[in-house]
Design a protein around this motif. Structure first.
Motif, PDB file in Angstrom:
ATOM      1  N   SER A  82      -4.255  34.385  17.052  1.00 26.61           N
ATOM      2  CA  SER A  82      -5.266  33.735  17.884  1.00 26.61           C
ATOM      3  C   SER A  82      -5.089  33.997  19.366  1.00 26.61           C
ATOM      4  O   SER A  82      -6.025  33.790  20.140  1.00 26.61           O
ATOM      5  CB  SER A  82      -5.245  32.221  17.651  1.00 26.61           C
ATOM      6  OG  SER A  82      -5.467  31.928  16.290  1.00 26.61           O
ATOM      7  N   ASP A 108      -0.329  28.908  16.105  1.00 28.42           N
ATOM      8  CA  ASP A 108      -0.659  29.587  14.851  1.00 28.42           C
ATOM      9  C   ASP A 108       0.405  29.274  13.816  1.00 28.42           C
ATOM     10  O   ASP A 108       1.592  29.127  14.152  1.00 28.42           O
ATOM     11  CB  ASP A 108      -0.738  31.113  15.050  1.00 28.42           C
ATOM     12  CG  ASP A 108      -2.092  31.578  15.545  1.00 28.42           C
ATOM     13  OD1 ASP A 108      -3.069  30.822  15.393  1.00 28.42           O
ATOM     14  OD2 ASP A 108      -2.171  32.695  16.099  1.00 28.42           O
ATOM     15  N   ASN A 118      -4.902  28.684  12.476  1.00 28.74           N
ATOM     16  CA  ASN A 118      -4.815  28.278  13.871  1.00 28.74           C
ATOM     17  C   ASN A 118      -4.963  26.765  14.030  1.00 28.74           C
ATOM     18  O   ASN A 118      -5.774  26.137  13.349  1.00 28.74           O
ATOM     19  CB  ASN A 118      -5.900  28.978  14.701  1.00 28.74           C
ATOM     20  CG  ASN A 118      -5.897  28.573  16.162  1.00 28.74           C
ATOM     21  OD1 ASN A 118      -6.873  28.057  16.677  1.00 28.74           O
ATOM     22  ND2 ASN A 118      -4.784  28.806  16.833  1.00 28.74           N
ATOM     23  N   SER A 120      -5.745  24.647  17.296  1.00 28.66           N
ATOM     24  CA  SER A 120      -6.074  24.826  18.714  1.00 28.66           C
ATOM     25  C   SER A 120      -6.177  23.512  19.475  1.00 28.66           C
ATOM     26  O   SER A 120      -6.471  23.524  20.682  1.00 28.66           O
ATOM     27  CB  SER A 120      -7.399  25.588  18.846  1.00 28.66           C
ATOM     28  OG  SER A 120      -8.463  24.855  18.252  1.00 28.66           O
TER      29      SER A 120
END
Length: 643
Positions: A82, A108, A118, A120
């Motif tokens: 990512s 990740d 992922n 985030s």
């Protein structure tokens, strides 16, 4: 029906052995629109064992080594990661996932089979306090991320953030497992002997494409780097052995490099903050400074400031280089016979600092020879943004420090003229901190030139237009075989602008592409393959574009298509290359029916494998008929499609 389809496939396959086409002679090429990363793995930083696999964080990147078959697999944005610039890796044994934490706090989770998930939330969430992660602790299926503002508890098995703790929480965890770094000491000797190939450094601030090779250096005085060369999928790093014996430097920081076009032994010069360094075949051979050349120290005493900020060879093998912030010397020539000549002109001796007056300007660089043999260079410095045209024959210079456009508006260039690039039969692109300007060829010799600031119509029903990339800091430029402009920017990614400058074809950023960083430092293009290389502060990556350098003449030996044959599992573009500029291309069925048509982008034409109605064509042999832009008949190659 199945028998009929089988028969058609067999006919096509048999035809492959009877037609003359590029199938058997064309080199293998990467698919248009794909990305590649060229990351460094030179410095192993963390190692985590996962059964028979070892995950290695090296130079901020990640690779996986299997101890059974000695295979190596690299991870990057192209194959699912990512982000870039990894700071921590920790193996969670119970969840069977590697926790990867980036410098921007993105997360990740990587499995040994290559699957990547992922998380985030920490990266995207606005938090008061420092989100950077200083360490990662594993406890069962949980990973505890120690941040500046508190602790993040990650459920690695479920791939979600379970809890967030701050020091004010009553249940703030105080007893956490220690970081387990034992795998590093256990496996570091093995990992040093088995690493993926790649450059040594990721900071790519300066690049040159010469004779099929890409020469890179860090391009700055503030970041550690070296000369690196990429050729035939291999990297070579120039040796610095012997440099410390003659130059008082701790780290070799290379601002620019110049490659001798007349040499057969890879003759290269490197400009640095400490003077000029000469290499042959990747080995250091000589050092030039104030003691053996006209190079000057900026204040007459600080030997670590003999600043060589630009260098270039002419076609005769003479080296021209720039000595920034020097008391008297500025432009210097080292002739092929070994003699020095300095050319001092008041036009680029206007920098005053520390009690000194009229020293050479502080940011001289970006040297290039135009189509007429005139030497151009810039001053990329806020004190006096400017560019210069130097006539090497009669020792005259034209300086430009003011940038009025065709509308009578003065473009206020505040930070510097970053670089210049010539577009054949059009003019010189002047790339500034406030956007690109075009100096038309007819105005090259004007003492007070007026620049074309390209206007792009809004096409919204009004007569309004906007200046092309106005107020965008253009750090680098490359012009491809289709005469399109690739503009690299400071923290705004890459723009691809059409040949007529009216259309934004692409705007690549880290959010919408595999670009490693939005801070683009340098761009070069392989004219044969169309691969565009982007040097950034986070590493080198590339994009396979749909434009190549055109051929002067199209023949059956230089026009070919790939992939060929087109197999049932292939759904990407079909590329015809080796064409002349703006060639007329027609795709014809075996019976002569027109299937598709268009014009080449430089030397390349891309077909989607569909007819004019957008339908995938049937299995068969298809003819590619070409003609030059003036209508002269070209050549024909054939494409086999098997569905």
């Amino acid at each position: 029906m199945k028998e009929k389809q089988y028969f058609i496939k067999q006919v096509v396959l048999v035809a492959l052995f009877t037609i003359h086409c590029s199938l058997f002679t064309s080199p293998i090429r990467a698919q248009i629109g794909t990305w590649r990363n060229y990351l460094s793995y030179a410095e192993p930083q963390q190692i985590q064992a996962a059964g028979n696999d070892l995950f290695v964080m090296a130079s901020g990147a990640l690779y996986q080594y299997n101890q059974n078959d000695q295979s190596i697999y690299t991870y990057d944005k192209v194959n699912g990661m990512s982000d870039v610039d990894i700071k921590h890796i920790r193996w969670c044994k119970q969840a069977k996932r590697l926790v990867v934490v980036y410098s921007n706090s993105n997360i990740d989770l990587v499995e040994t089979n290559g699957n990547i998930t992922n998380i985030s939330d920490l990266y995207t969430k606005t938090i008061t306090g420092d989100k950077s992660v200083s360490s990662v602790r594993i406890d069962g299926i949980y990973a505890y991320l120690i941040c500046g503002f508190g602790i993040i508890k990650v459920n690695v098995q479920r791939a979600e953030i379970a809890e967030t703790y701050t020091p004010s929480n009553p249940d703030y965890p105080t007893l956490l497992p220690d970081e387990d770094n034992s795998d590093y000491d256990k496996y570091i000797d093995l990992v040093k002997t088995l690493q993926p190939g790649g450059p040594k450094y990721n900071y790519i601030g300066f690049m040159k494409f010469v004779n099929g090779k890409i020469y890179t250096c860090n391009g700055t005085f503030s970041d550690i780097g070296n000369i690196q060369v990429y050729e035939n999928n291999k990297w070579k790093v120039f040796s610095t052995d012997g440099i410390s014996d003659v130059a008082s430097i701790d780290n070799f920081k290379v601002k620019c490099i110049a490659i001798d076009p007349t040499s057969t032994d890879e003759h290269v010069f490197a400009g640095s903050r400490n003077g000029l360094f000469e290499f042959r075949n990747g080995a250091f051979v000589k050092y030039y400074n104030c003691n053996n050349s006209p190079i000057e120290i900026f204040d007459g005493k600080s030997i670590n400031y003999q600043i060589i900020s630009g260098a270039i060879f002419d076609q005769e093998g003479n080296l021209w280089f720039l000595n920034s912030s020097a008391p008297t010397a500025s432009l210097i020539k080292l002739s092929k016979d070994g003699t020095f000549t300095k050319y001092n002109h008041s036009e680029y001796m206007k920098y005053s600092s520390g009690g000194f007056k009229n020293k050479s300007n502080a940011g001289l660089g970006s040297m290039m020879f135009d189509s007429q043999g005139t030497l151009w260079f810039t001053n990329d410095n806020w004190t006096l943004p400017a560019y210069y045209q130097y006539n090497t024959t009669d020792d005259t210079v034209l300086a430009c420090e003011s940038f009025p456009n065709q509308d009578g508006t003065l473009v206020e260039v505040t930070n510097g003229v970053r670089c210049v690039a010539e577009e054949d039969n059009v003019g010189m692109w002047i790339c500034t901190s406030e956007g690109p300007l075009l100096l038309e060829t007819s105005k090259y010799n004007d003492s007070k030139p007026v620049f074309t600031q390209v206007k792009v119509p809004r096409n919204d029903g009004t007569d309004y237009a906007d200046y092309l990339l106005a107020n965008t800091d253009i750090t680098s430029i490359a012009i491809d075989g289709g005469r399109r402009k690739w503009f690299g920017t400071k923290n705004n990614g890459v723009y691809l602008i059409s040949a007529d400058n009216m259309t934004q074809v692409q705007h690549f950023t880290t959010e919408n592409s595999k670009l490693l960083s939005d801070n683009i430092l340098s761009i070069v293009i392989n004219p044969t393959t169309g691969e565009v290389f982007f040097g950034t502060d986070k590493g080198l990556c590339s994009y396979i574009s749909d434009a190549t350098e055109p051929n002067e003449e199209m023949t059956k030996d230089n026009v070919w298509a790939y992939p060929n044959p087109v197999t049932p599992d292939y759904t990407g573009p079909i590329t015809i290359t080796g064409l002349s500029y703006d060639a007329d291309v027609k795709i014809l069925a075996a019976n002569g029916a027109l299937i598709a048509e268009g014009r080449s982008n430089g030397g390349t034409f891309v077909w989607d494998g569909c007819d004019k109605q957008g339908r995938r064509v049937a299995s068969g042999i298809y003819m590619v008929a070409t003609a030059t832009s003036s209508g002269e008949k070209g050549t024909v190659c054939k494409i086999a499609i098997v569905n």
